[in-house]
Design a protein around this motif. Structure first.
Motif: not given
Length: 155
Positions: A55-66
């Motif tokens: 989850m931290t990795e996803l946040k750091e990468k910057g989620v564009q769409t969900m």
């Protein structure tokens, strides 16, 4: 803004019901001997650490769409009752959305792939904290009402 931190995992497993016992004493972090809640074994703790890292990795990468689903209701108490039915297995998320959600635009609560500007900021932030395939453990309050948010995927 929500009255409490609605989107964070409170030491339990996303999408399951784990209530901690009440009482007047101060509790330690989840999974410790002084939290009064369910104890995590080494495997569970490792799995939770792995999920937290993801989850931290996803946040750091910057989620564009969900890819989101939700159940929207007016009252907090109503959302809590619906969530209990989902957590107990009495009602699948999609069926609960079909029966109870005020938002009838999407089939079974489906919002589809959404970007940050398309969603309420509180909804987006809460959704960022939900692992794929899981849902919020507590209702999320926005200007529209109370949501139970399920994330199908993210890019």
């Amino acid at each position: 803004t929500p009255s409490r931190d609605m989107g964070k995992d409170k030491g339990g497993v996303w999408g399951t019901q784990e209530k901690q016992k009440g009482g007047g004493k101060k509790k330690g972090p989840p999974g410790t001997d002084d939290d009064d809640g369910p104890k995590m074994g080494k495997k569970e703790a490792a799995a939770k650490a792995k999920m937290d890292a993801k989850m931290t990795e996803l946040k750091e990468k910057g989620v564009q769409t969900m890819d989101c689903r939700h159940i929207l209701v007016e009252k907090h108490g109503e959302a809590v009752k619906i969530l209990a039915k989902i957590q107990s297995g009495e009602l699948p998320f999609n069926e609960a959305a079909r029966q109870y959600s005020m938002d009838k635009a999407g089939k079974c609560g489906l919002l589809g792939w959404k970007t940050k500007p398309e969603l309420d900021p509180v909804f987006w932030e809460a959704a960022l904290n939900v692992p794929d395939g899981m849902y919020t453990l507590e209702p999320v309050h926005t200007q529209w009402g109370y949501h139970i948010i399920k994330i199908e995927g993210r890019k």
